[in-house]
Enzyme design. Structure first.
Site, PDB file in Angstrom:
ATOM      1  N   THR A   1       6.622   0.268  -5.981  1.00 15.52           N
ATOM      2  CA  THR A   1       5.853   1.482  -6.267  1.00 15.52           C
ATOM      3  C   THR A   1       6.485   2.734  -5.669  1.00 15.52           C
ATOM      4  OG1 THR A   1       4.441   0.935  -4.355  1.00 15.52           O
ATOM      5  CG2 THR A   1       3.624   0.328  -6.541  1.00 15.52           C
TER       6      THR A   1
ATOM      7  N   ARG B   1       0.818  -1.208   0.000  1.00 15.12           N
ATOM      8  CA  ARG B   1       0.000   0.000   0.000  1.00 15.12           C
ATOM      9  C   ARG B   1       0.857   1.266   0.000  1.00 15.12           C
ATOM     10  NH1 ARG B   1      -2.058   0.087   4.763  1.00 15.12           N
ATOM     11  NH2 ARG B   1      -3.167   2.051   4.529  1.00 15.12           N
ATOM     12  N   LYS B   2       2.128   1.131  -0.276  1.00 20.35           N
ATOM     13  CA  LYS B   2       2.998   2.302  -0.392  1.00 20.35           C
ATOM     14  C   LYS B   2       2.831   2.898  -1.786  1.00 20.35           C
ATOM     15  CE  LYS B   2       6.296   0.650   3.046  1.00 20.35           C
ATOM     16  NZ  LYS B   2       7.669   0.161   3.323  1.00 20.35           N
ATOM     17  N   THR B   3       1.667   3.504  -1.971  1.00 26.11           N
ATOM     18  CA  THR B   3       1.299   4.064  -3.265  1.00 26.11           C
ATOM     19  C   THR B   3       1.050   5.566  -3.130  1.00 26.11           C
ATOM     20  OG1 THR B   3      -1.000   3.461  -2.811  1.00 26.11           O
ATOM     21  CG2 THR B   3       0.283   1.915  -4.120  1.00 26.11           C
TER      22      THR B   3
END
Length: 302
Positions: free
Chosen positions: A275, A140-142
């Protein structure tokens, strides 16, 4: 030409895609389009040029942006293909002011999506070369507001997206466990709301924590920030006692060390760097003019 989108394009809800595109275009041009006034509404064709080697990704977003503006896109390559530099990838036809209105937004999508897909393809190739059975996953490191593009690009590159958001799977990290009191309390509370159909993953700092999570019914344990040797030893011990437990390795895993984490007892390797630490693929959009080479617009063709 035939549809050049990947099969993954069918994952994208048309309403969600439309909403994202409208937001992106409004952000880039919130009031007057001064440049569009200058060029007018003549019909023109622009070519999408690839200027650095990479995996083509982001086609549905590129298409949706220009469709919103009444332009047509014709692709020369299928999404997921490796594209070489100095290559015409697509043509965009429509009113010139609308082409230029969508230009930067569309390029932002395709350069970033292709960069992520290229890096994902490279790590997927390492997995194949080493005959590793597990899943490599993004995290979820977006980028806020851009997650859908980045998660989509991971699929084009051939890796897993991991959970899409907080509602996709229950992941209990260190802060959840500390706040709940211990692993047992955290898992019990998670099961109350997750029921039988949502998997529970617990981030663990030790084998003892992982065993506690497994005993309490966790489906997945993440062994976080373990060195490769310690990770494989811990995973082997856990698999022996809990054969059906999924084990994920995470923390500090990058392209230059990922192969050290491949092992028979590791099911998932998650990499935030997919990402957060990628190079974009360089694309540009050039209006075609008679007598000029589209690969070098400053050169006159006789």
């Amino acid at each position: 030409m035939a549809n050049k989108r990947s099969e993954f394009a069918f994952l994208l809800h048309p309403l969600t895609l439309h909403q994202h595109v409208q937001h992106w275009l409004a952000e880039d041009s919130p009031s007057f389009d001064y440049g569009g006034f200058v060029v007018g509404e003549t019909e023109e064709t622009a070519v999408l040029l690839c200027k650095s080697k990479g995996v083509l990704a982001g086609v549905p977003f590129f298409d949706a942006i220009f469709d919103e503006l009444g332009c047509k896109v014709e692709w020369m390559f299928c999404e997921g293909m490796l594209v070489e530099p100095a290559t015409i990838v697509a043509k965009v036809t429509g009113k010139v002011n609308k082409i230029l209105l969508g230009e930067r937004v569309a390029l932002n999508c395709i350069t970033r999506a292709s960069g992520i897909a290229t890096k994902a393809r490279n790590v997927a190739r390492l997995k194949q070369e080493h005959s590793w059975h597990g899943e490599i996953a993004g995290t979820r490191k977006t980028t806020p507001g851009f997650r859908i593009v980045e998660k989509y690009a991971l699929l084009i590159g051939g890796v897993s997206t991991h959970r899409y958001d907080l509602s996709s799977m229950i992941m209990l990290k260190d802060n959840h466990i500390w706040s709940a009191g211990n692993v047992k309390c955290a898992v019990e509370e998670a099961r109350k709301v997750g029921g039988f159909f949502i998997k529970i993953e617990v981030e663990c700092r030790s084998v003892d924590e992982a065993k506690e999570a497994a005993i309490e019914g966790a489906d997945i344990v993440m062994l976080d920030n373990f060195e490769p040797g310690a990770l494989h030893g811990a995973a082997a011990a856990l698999k022996k006692e809990f054969p059906h437990l999924l084990i994920e390795g995470s923390g500090g895993i990058k392209m230059d060390n990922v192969i050290q984490y491949f092992g028979p007892d590791i099911d998932v390797i998650s990499m935030g760097s997919l990402t957060q630490g990628y190079e974009t693929v360089n694309f540009s959009l050039k209006i075609l003019k008679e007598g000029h080479d589209p690969l070098n617009p400053t050169v006159t063709v006789e």
